[in-house]
Write a protein that holds these residues in place. Structure first.
Motif, PDB file in Angstrom:
ATOM      1  N   VAL A  45       0.928  -1.168  -0.273  1.00 49.71           N
ATOM      2  CA  VAL A  45      -0.095  -0.092   0.136  1.00 49.71           C
ATOM      3  C   VAL A  45       0.999   1.563   0.180  1.00 49.71           C
ATOM      4  CG1 VAL A  45      -1.592   1.279   1.163  1.00 49.71           C
ATOM      5  CG2 VAL A  45      -1.911  -1.221   1.151  1.00 49.71           C
ATOM      6  N   GLU A  81      -8.438   4.001   0.990  1.00 53.90           N
ATOM      7  CA  GLU A  81      -8.527   3.156   2.189  1.00 53.90           C
ATOM      8  C   GLU A  81      -9.986   3.456   2.847  1.00 53.90           C
ATOM      9  OE1 GLU A  81      -4.958   2.471   4.214  1.00 53.90           O
ATOM     10  OE2 GLU A  81      -3.905   3.898   2.958  1.00 53.90           O
ATOM     11  N   VAL A  86      -8.268  -1.763   0.886  1.00 50.18           N
ATOM     12  CA  VAL A  86      -7.803  -0.794   0.197  1.00 50.18           C
ATOM     13  C   VAL A  86      -8.041  -1.053  -1.295  1.00 50.18           C
ATOM     14  CG1 VAL A  86      -5.573   0.277  -0.864  1.00 50.18           C
ATOM     15  CG2 VAL A  86      -5.973  -0.495   1.662  1.00 50.18           C
TER      16      VAL A  86
END
Length: 102
Positions: A45, A81, A86
């Motif tokens: 991420v 998010e 996500v």
């Protein structure tokens, strides 16, 4: 229009492979090189957040079901998010090339 299910992506500049829970690659027009990708639950991420902040195009290999892959230049347009996880959106620039994956 063609749509493919994605299994993972690989960032060519860093050789970083990002595993995902699911994703899709949608090619709207081959001749005009209009395509987009969406992935969910990426393994990296922070790397994707950094890419979004840089606002640059990077070369990405999109691995699809059926042991093939497509490579092209893309830009991260959104990293979201939420409590459900996500999701990341990419916008392609230029033609996607079909390559064999191993």
């Amino acid at each position: 229009m063609q749509e493919f299910r994605l299994t993972k992506i690989k960032l060519e500049h860093s050789a970083e492979t990002i595993n995902i829970s699911r994703g899709s690659l949608t090619i709207y027009d081959d001749k005009a090189s209009i395509w987009y990708a969406e992935i969910e639950q990426p393994s990296e991420v922070e790397l994707l957040h950094e890419w979004k902040k840089k606002d640059t195009e990077e070369e990405v290999m999109f691995f699809t079901e059926g042991h093939s892959a497509r490579i092209g230049f893309a830009k991260v347009t959104r990293v979201t998010e939420s409590s459900s996880g996500v999701s990341v959106s990419f916008k392609g620039n230029g033609e996607l090339q079909l390559v064999e994956s191993k």
